[in-house]
Design an enzyme around this catalytic site. Structure first.
Site, mmCIF file in Angstrom:
data_model
loop_
_atom_site.group_PDB
_atom_site.id
_atom_site.type_symbol
_atom_site.label_atom_id
_atom_site.label_comp_id
_atom_site.label_asym_id
_atom_site.label_seq_id
_atom_site.Cartn_x
_atom_site.Cartn_y
_atom_site.Cartn_z
ATOM 1 N N HIS A 90 0.841 -1.208 0.000
ATOM 2 C CA HIS A 90 0.000 0.000 0.000
ATOM 3 C C HIS A 90 0.866 1.245 0.000
ATOM 4 O O HIS A 90 1.924 1.294 0.636
ATOM 5 C CB HIS A 90 -0.977 -0.002 1.173
ATOM 6 C CG HIS A 90 -0.375 0.040 2.548
ATOM 7 N ND1 HIS A 90 -0.088 1.223 3.201
ATOM 8 C CD2 HIS A 90 -0.024 -0.946 3.414
ATOM 9 C CE1 HIS A 90 0.397 0.968 4.396
ATOM 10 N NE2 HIS A 90 0.458 -0.347 4.554
ATOM 11 N N ASP A 92 -0.221 4.401 0.908
ATOM 12 C CA ASP A 92 -0.551 5.396 1.923
ATOM 13 C C ASP A 92 0.265 5.174 3.185
ATOM 14 O O ASP A 92 0.781 4.081 3.431
ATOM 15 C CB ASP A 92 -2.043 5.361 2.252
ATOM 16 C CG ASP A 92 -2.484 4.022 2.827
ATOM 17 O OD1 ASP A 92 -2.255 2.997 2.158
ATOM 18 O OD2 ASP A 92 -3.040 3.992 3.938
ATOM 19 N N ASP A 151 6.312 1.860 6.277
ATOM 20 C CA ASP A 151 5.011 1.187 6.279
ATOM 21 C C ASP A 151 4.087 1.982 5.359
ATOM 22 O O ASP A 151 3.486 2.958 5.779
ATOM 23 C CB ASP A 151 4.469 1.152 7.705
ATOM 24 C CG ASP A 151 3.081 0.554 7.819
ATOM 25 O OD1 ASP A 151 2.633 -0.102 6.861
ATOM 26 O OD2 ASP A 151 2.433 0.767 8.862
ATOM 27 N N GLU A 185 -4.892 1.761 3.041
ATOM 28 C CA GLU A 185 -4.835 0.609 3.936
ATOM 29 C C GLU A 185 -4.854 1.042 5.388
ATOM 30 O O GLU A 185 -5.460 0.389 6.248
ATOM 31 C CB GLU A 185 -3.574 -0.205 3.636
ATOM 32 C CG GLU A 185 -3.492 -1.546 4.377
ATOM 33 C CD GLU A 185 -2.761 -1.471 5.719
ATOM 34 O OE1 GLU A 185 -2.707 -2.489 6.419
ATOM 35 O OE2 GLU A 185 -2.256 -0.384 6.078
ATOM 36 N N GLU A 186 -4.188 2.158 5.683
ATOM 37 C CA GLU A 186 -4.040 2.597 7.066
ATOM 38 C C GLU A 186 -5.362 3.005 7.703
ATOM 39 O O GLU A 186 -5.456 3.062 8.935
ATOM 40 C CB GLU A 186 -3.051 3.762 7.146
ATOM 41 C CG GLU A 186 -1.615 3.407 6.768
ATOM 42 C CD GLU A 186 -0.936 2.513 7.780
ATOM 43 O OE1 GLU A 186 -1.567 2.202 8.816
ATOM 44 O OE2 GLU A 186 0.219 2.114 7.544
ATOM 45 N N ASP A 208 4.291 -6.229 4.112
ATOM 46 C CA ASP A 208 3.844 -5.184 5.034
ATOM 47 C C ASP A 208 4.078 -5.569 6.489
ATOM 48 O O ASP A 208 3.318 -5.187 7.368
ATOM 49 C CB ASP A 208 2.358 -4.893 4.789
ATOM 50 C CG ASP A 208 1.896 -3.609 5.447
ATOM 51 O OD1 ASP A 208 2.743 -2.784 5.802
ATOM 52 O OD2 ASP A 208 0.667 -3.436 5.617
#
Length: 421
Positions: A90, A92, A151, A185-186, A208
């Site tokens: 991801h 974001d 991340d 995703e976050e 991840d």
């Protein structure tokens, strides 16, 4: 060590580093208050950059769809007839710390000990014990005023470097490889716009997880709860026997929830929790947002009952106050879907063993895109991407661990290429 195909394919460390530094400089914080998808336009910007880089690599089907997700395919080199494997990351970053104007700092051959950042913030061995095992490696930090974005831009860089390495080395044996870069995703929306029929994969892996050699095979099952109190607002000068303070009701509700057990502050390992994380509103209306987490999905029903019962007791003690409780499913334990395709875990373990590296099968006190993808029918374990101290201005990443992740994927793809569809 079992024979592998990567001995004569050194990973281009410098290129991987430059790629990662390029990506983290694009601020892509997710915005939980937004009603758009993606929640911040910079996520689309980074995915556009990835699309253009894939096209420059000769990934002919690379494209960005109407939802800003970027897709691509590396064709099979083994003649076909083997499962398609998707790799997912991801773009974001967490809204929990500033994510714009990231100033990455590269530490070559880390000598050990605490790391002082330009801002004066410290990454200490006491709070990041993994530093003890990273002496001699290359670390990337920030200046201490923002998060790094490892991340999951470490995962993004790993997948992009994997793609180019496979293209540059057509002798590497593998089946079809799908590349997938998601948004938001976050804030729980990473898989909302993924068309699984279009992805058309047998198995997927998210890049991840923290550190190296990690294979996440379980996550929490997760629900969200919203508790909305409605009172009666009036000017405090004339409020006697008339004001019904919804904010006070919300505060009473939070105070009445379990405190000594069943909270993030009091649980670890496989223990679940009820976590009120946001309170908003005023005298007339007030809302408490909570998350419910457990490795055993049926326990979420028990947690929801605690939330409802606690809210009802507050209302019973406050004449004129009313409450509405909404429970929303978020994701389910990764384990429940991985059991349907044991090879998704077994081959990842075998790839680590073939490389002579330790594999740490772990549980995640959280969730990943893989949780949702697995729930939707695409088994998706989560793999290491060299990220550490995530969601913090003391976040850092390890280049050596990122390089090893690329090597592991190459070997994992070879093993899947030996499985007949």
């Amino acid at each position: 060590m079992t024979s592998t195909q990567i001995a004569d394919v050194p990973i281009n460390r410098q290129r991987l580093l430059e790629r990662f530094l390029r990506y983290v400089r694009v601020g892509t914080s997710a915005d939980p208050t937004s009603n758009t998808y993606p929640s911040s336009p910079e996520q689309a910007d980074l995915n556009r950059i990835l699309r253009d880089e894939l096209l420059a690599m000769s990934v002919t089907d690379a494209h960005q769809d109407e939802n800003a997700l970027t897709w691509g395919t590396i064709p099979a080199t083994n003649g076909g007839g083997t499962p398609t494997v998707a790799v997912v990351a991801h773009v974001d970053t967490s809204p929990d710390a500033p994510g714009d104007n990231v100033m990455p700092q590269v530490i070559e051959s880390y000598e050990g000990g605490d790391i002082e950042l330009p801002s004066g913030k410290m990454i200490t061995v006491a709070t990041a014990r993994e530093l003890e095992d990273l002496v001699g490696t290359t670390l990337i930090t920030t200046d201490g005023t923002t998060l790094l974005g490892g991340d999951d831009k470490a995962g993004v860089a790993i997948i992009m470097e994997l793609a180019l390495t496979l293209i540059e080395n057509p002798h590497l044996s593998h089946g079809p490889v799908k590349l997938m870069f998601t948004c938001d995703e976050e804030i729980g929306h990473g898989t909302d716009k993924i068309d699984l029929q279009k992805l058309d994969a047998t198995v997927a892996y998210t890049l991840d997880s923290g550190g190296e050699g990690v294979l996440d095979v379980e996550t929490f099952s997760a629900d969200a709860a919203t508790v909305h109190f409605t009172g009666y607002n009036i000017h405090p000068a004339i409020a006697k026997d008339r004001l019904v303070n919804a904010l006070r009701g919300a505060a009473d509700f939070v105070a009445a929830l379990p405190r000594d057990t069943c909270t993030p502050e009091t649980t670890e390992d496989r223990e679940g929790f009820i976590h009120p994380h946001r309170i908003s509103g005023g005298n007339g209306e007030a809302t408490v947002d909570l998350i419910l987490r457990s490795f055993e999905t049926p326990q979420l029903t028990e947690y929801a009952k605690i939330v409802r019962d606690t809210a009802d007791k507050v209302v019973e003690k406050t004449p004129g106050l009313s409450v509405d409780v909404t429970i929303r499913q978020q994701y389910r334990n990764l384990r429940e879907g991985l059991d349907k395709l044991p090879e998704s875990v077994e081959l990842a373990e075998q790839a680590f063993a073939n490389l002579g590296r330790e594999c740490k099968k772990t549980i995640v006190r959280g969730g990943t895109d893989g949780s949702r993808l697995t729930e939707k029918g695409l088994p998706t374990p989560n793999l290491s991407s060299g990220q550490h101290n995530i969601h913090s201005v003391t976040e850092f990443a390890c280049l050596d661990e990122m390089e090893h992740a690329v090597e592991h994927l190459i070997e994992l793809l070879r093993l899947w290429g030996e499985v007949r569809s």
